[in-house]
Write a protein that holds these residues in place. Sequence first.
Motif, PDB file in Angstrom:
ATOM      1  N   GLY A  28       0.798  -1.218   0.000  1.00 30.77           N
ATOM      2  CA  GLY A  28       0.000   0.000   0.000  1.00 30.77           C
ATOM      3  C   GLY A  28       0.830   1.268   0.000  1.00 30.77           C
ATOM      4  O   GLY A  28       0.328   2.331  -0.313  1.00 30.77           O
ATOM      5  N   ILE A  29       2.108   1.173   0.352  1.00 35.69           N
ATOM      6  CA  ILE A  29       2.976   2.348   0.333  1.00 35.69           C
ATOM      7  C   ILE A  29       3.694   2.393  -1.007  1.00 35.69           C
ATOM      8  O   ILE A  29       4.410   1.474  -1.371  1.00 35.69           O
ATOM      9  CB  ILE A  29       4.020   2.306   1.465  1.00 35.69           C
ATOM     10  CG1 ILE A  29       3.331   2.318   2.816  1.00 35.69           C
ATOM     11  CG2 ILE A  29       4.980   3.492   1.343  1.00 35.69           C
ATOM     12  CD1 ILE A  29       4.280   2.172   3.984  1.00 35.69           C
ATOM     13  N   LYS A  30       3.492   3.465  -1.734  1.00 31.04           N
ATOM     14  CA  LYS A  30       4.154   3.629  -3.027  1.00 31.04           C
ATOM     15  C   LYS A  30       5.543   4.240  -2.837  1.00 31.04           C
ATOM     16  O   LYS A  30       6.522   3.746  -3.374  1.00 31.04           O
ATOM     17  CB  LYS A  30       3.296   4.507  -3.939  1.00 31.04           C
ATOM     18  CG  LYS A  30       3.770   4.593  -5.352  1.00 31.04           C
ATOM     19  CD  LYS A  30       2.763   5.321  -6.206  1.00 31.04           C
ATOM     20  CE  LYS A  30       3.221   5.391  -7.652  1.00 31.04           C
ATOM     21  NZ  LYS A  30       2.250   6.113  -8.473  1.00 31.04           N
ATOM     22  N   ASN A  31       5.635   5.322  -2.069  1.00 32.40           N
ATOM     23  CA  ASN A  31       6.907   6.004  -1.816  1.00 32.40           C
ATOM     24  C   ASN A  31       6.884   6.665  -0.450  1.00 32.40           C
ATOM     25  O   ASN A  31       5.818   7.064   0.032  1.00 32.40           O
ATOM     26  CB  ASN A  31       7.165   7.103  -2.858  1.00 32.40           C
ATOM     27  CG  ASN A  31       7.471   6.561  -4.223  1.00 32.40           C
ATOM     28  OD1 ASN A  31       8.392   5.779  -4.398  1.00 32.40           O
ATOM     29  ND2 ASN A  31       6.688   6.973  -5.206  1.00 32.40           N
ATOM     30  N   VAL A  32       8.049   6.801   0.150  1.00 29.93           N
ATOM     31  CA  VAL A  32       8.220   7.562   1.381  1.00 29.93           C
ATOM     32  C   VAL A  32       9.433   8.464   1.184  1.00 29.93           C
ATOM     33  O   VAL A  32      10.493   7.995   0.768  1.00 29.93           O
ATOM     34  CB  VAL A  32       8.460   6.652   2.610  1.00 29.93           C
ATOM     35  CG1 VAL A  32       8.706   7.487   3.856  1.00 29.93           C
ATOM     36  CG2 VAL A  32       7.282   5.716   2.817  1.00 29.93           C
ATOM     37  N   PHE A  33       9.251   9.751   1.436  1.00 32.07           N
ATOM     38  CA  PHE A  33      10.328  10.723   1.306  1.00 32.07           C
ATOM     39  C   PHE A  33      10.444  11.493   2.603  1.00 32.07           C
ATOM     40  O   PHE A  33       9.460  11.632   3.333  1.00 32.07           O
ATOM     41  CB  PHE A  33      10.034  11.722   0.184  1.00 32.07           C
ATOM     42  CG  PHE A  33       9.777  11.094  -1.148  1.00 32.07           C
ATOM     43  CD1 PHE A  33      10.828  10.787  -1.994  1.00 32.07           C
ATOM     44  CD2 PHE A  33       8.483  10.823  -1.556  1.00 32.07           C
ATOM     45  CE1 PHE A  33      10.585  10.214  -3.227  1.00 32.07           C
ATOM     46  CE2 PHE A  33       8.233  10.252  -2.787  1.00 32.07           C
ATOM     47  CZ  PHE A  33       9.287   9.944  -3.630  1.00 32.07           C
ATOM     48  N   TRP A  34      11.607  12.011   2.905  1.00 27.16           N
ATOM     49  CA  TRP A  34      11.775  12.874   4.076  1.00 27.16           C
ATOM     50  C   TRP A  34      12.846  13.908   3.775  1.00 27.16           C
ATOM     51  O   TRP A  34      13.699  13.715   2.924  1.00 27.16           O
ATOM     52  CB  TRP A  34      12.142  12.070   5.312  1.00 27.16           C
ATOM     53  CG  TRP A  34      13.393  11.286   5.151  1.00 27.16           C
ATOM     54  CD1 TRP A  34      14.665  11.701   5.419  1.00 27.16           C
ATOM     55  CD2 TRP A  34      13.501   9.971   4.641  1.00 27.16           C
ATOM     56  NE1 TRP A  34      15.556  10.722   5.118  1.00 27.16           N
ATOM     57  CE2 TRP A  34      14.870   9.639   4.636  1.00 27.16           C
ATOM     58  CE3 TRP A  34      12.582   9.027   4.189  1.00 27.16           C
ATOM     59  CZ2 TRP A  34      15.330   8.405   4.199  1.00 27.16           C
ATOM     60  CZ3 TRP A  34      13.056   7.806   3.763  1.00 27.16           C
ATOM     61  CH2 TRP A  34      14.399   7.509   3.773  1.00 27.16           C
ATOM     62  N   GLN A  35      12.725  15.016   4.463  1.00 26.92           N
ATOM     63  CA  GLN A  35      13.703  16.098   4.351  1.00 26.92           C
ATOM     64  C   GLN A  35      14.006  16.603   5.742  1.00 26.92           C
ATOM     65  O   GLN A  35      13.074  16.742   6.537  1.00 26.92           O
ATOM     66  CB  GLN A  35      13.153  17.250   3.523  1.00 26.92           C
ATOM     67  CG  GLN A  35      12.879  16.878   2.096  1.00 26.92           C
ATOM     68  CD  GLN A  35      12.168  18.011   1.359  1.00 26.92           C
ATOM     69  OE1 GLN A  35      11.518  18.846   1.955  1.00 26.92           O
ATOM     70  NE2 GLN A  35      12.292  18.025   0.048  1.00 26.92           N
ATOM     71  N   PRO A  36      15.224  16.871   6.101  1.00 24.11           N
ATOM     72  CA  PRO A  36      16.441  16.654   5.334  1.00 24.11           C
ATOM     73  C   PRO A  36      16.795  15.175   5.271  1.00 24.11           C
ATOM     74  O   PRO A  36      16.280  14.375   6.049  1.00 24.11           O
ATOM     75  CB  PRO A  36      17.499  17.432   6.119  1.00 24.11           C
ATOM     76  CG  PRO A  36      17.002  17.405   7.523  1.00 24.11           C
ATOM     77  CD  PRO A  36      15.502  17.420   7.429  1.00 24.11           C
ATOM     78  N   ASN A  37      17.684  14.821   4.367  1.00 25.52           N
ATOM     79  CA  ASN A  37      18.077  13.417   4.202  1.00 25.52           C
ATOM     80  C   ASN A  37      18.817  12.873   5.405  1.00 25.52           C
ATOM     81  O   ASN A  37      18.656  11.721   5.760  1.00 25.52           O
ATOM     82  CB  ASN A  37      18.943  13.239   2.952  1.00 25.52           C
ATOM     83  CG  ASN A  37      18.134  13.408   1.682  1.00 25.52           C
ATOM     84  OD1 ASN A  37      16.957  13.110   1.656  1.00 25.52           O
ATOM     85  ND2 ASN A  37      18.773  13.909   0.655  1.00 25.52           N
ATOM     86  N   GLU A  38      19.669  13.688   6.014  1.00 20.23           N
ATOM     87  CA  GLU A  38      20.439  13.256   7.180  1.00 20.23           C
ATOM     88  C   GLU A  38      19.961  14.049   8.390  1.00 20.23           C
ATOM     89  O   GLU A  38      19.953  15.273   8.366  1.00 20.23           O
ATOM     90  CB  GLU A  38      21.925  13.479   6.945  1.00 20.23           C
ATOM     91  CG  GLU A  38      22.417  12.687   5.751  1.00 20.23           C
ATOM     92  CD  GLU A  38      23.765  12.073   5.985  1.00 20.23           C
ATOM     93  OE1 GLU A  38      24.302  12.206   7.095  1.00 20.23           O
ATOM     94  OE2 GLU A  38      24.265  11.461   5.043  1.00 20.23           O
ATOM     95  N   LEU A  39      19.574  13.327   9.429  1.00 22.92           N
ATOM     96  CA  LEU A  39      19.062  13.978  10.631  1.00 22.92           C
ATOM     97  C   LEU A  39      20.123  14.028  11.711  1.00 22.92           C
ATOM     98  O   LEU A  39      21.000  13.176  11.775  1.00 22.92           O
ATOM     99  CB  LEU A  39      17.840  13.218  11.143  1.00 22.92           C
ATOM    100  CG  LEU A  39      16.665  13.172  10.184  1.00 22.92           C
ATOM    101  CD1 LEU A  39      15.578  12.277  10.734  1.00 22.92           C
ATOM    102  CD2 LEU A  39      16.133  14.563   9.959  1.00 22.92           C
ATOM    103  N   GLN A  40      19.993  15.021  12.559  1.00 25.33           N
ATOM    104  CA  GLN A  40      20.871  15.173  13.711  1.00 25.33           C
ATOM    105  C   GLN A  40      20.003  15.442  14.920  1.00 25.33           C
ATOM    106  O   GLN A  40      18.806  15.726  14.798  1.00 25.33           O
ATOM    107  CB  GLN A  40      21.838  16.329  13.482  1.00 25.33           C
ATOM    108  CG  GLN A  40      22.726  16.147  12.274  1.00 25.33           C
ATOM    109  CD  GLN A  40      23.574  17.374  12.012  1.00 25.33           C
ATOM    110  OE1 GLN A  40      23.473  18.373  12.692  1.00 25.33           O
ATOM    111  NE2 GLN A  40      24.437  17.286  11.014  1.00 25.33           N
ATOM    112  N   GLN A  41      20.596  15.402  16.095  1.00 26.52           N
ATOM    113  CA  GLN A  41      19.860  15.726  17.312  1.00 26.52           C
ATOM    114  C   GLN A  41      19.285  17.131  17.169  1.00 26.52           C
ATOM    115  O   GLN A  41      19.970  18.055  16.747  1.00 26.52           O
ATOM    116  CB  GLN A  41      20.788  15.653  18.524  1.00 26.52           C
ATOM    117  CG  GLN A  41      21.242  14.247  18.817  1.00 26.52           C
ATOM    118  CD  GLN A  41      22.411  14.223  19.759  1.00 26.52           C
ATOM    119  OE1 GLN A  41      23.400  14.881  19.512  1.00 26.52           O
ATOM    120  NE2 GLN A  41      22.288  13.467  20.840  1.00 26.52           N
ATOM    121  N   GLY A  42      18.013  17.266  17.496  1.00 24.04           N
ATOM    122  CA  GLY A  42      17.335  18.551  17.385  1.00 24.04           C
ATOM    123  C   GLY A  42      16.749  18.838  16.018  1.00 24.04           C
ATOM    124  O   GLY A  42      16.105  19.864  15.821  1.00 24.04           O
TER     125      GLY A  42
END
Length: 94
Positions: A28-42
């Motif tokens: 059921g999930i076609k795509n998942v995107f997130w921004q920013p690509n690399e996360l840091q604390q906070g």
Amino acid sequence: MRHFRSIVRLIILAGAISPMFSQSPAPGIKNVFWQPNELQQGSVAFITVELERVPLRVTGKWIGKDLAFFKSDNPKIWYALAGADLETQPGTYD
């Protein structure tokens, strides 16, 4: 928190998919995107989920916290904001 992909697997799509997950992307999930690509604390992440069909609602978990998704103009695309607490240690989270 470079291994954000393992966290995204925890997204539960109520009404759109089975509640059980395997190591592969959930049906059921076609795509998942997130921004920013690399996360840091906070960091704050903007998550976009594109689905195969129109769900009634979309929910998920982010490092043990509930996520609230909201739909876009396209009923198959939903968004959420998630924050990485300053106290969260870098690493991979399942």
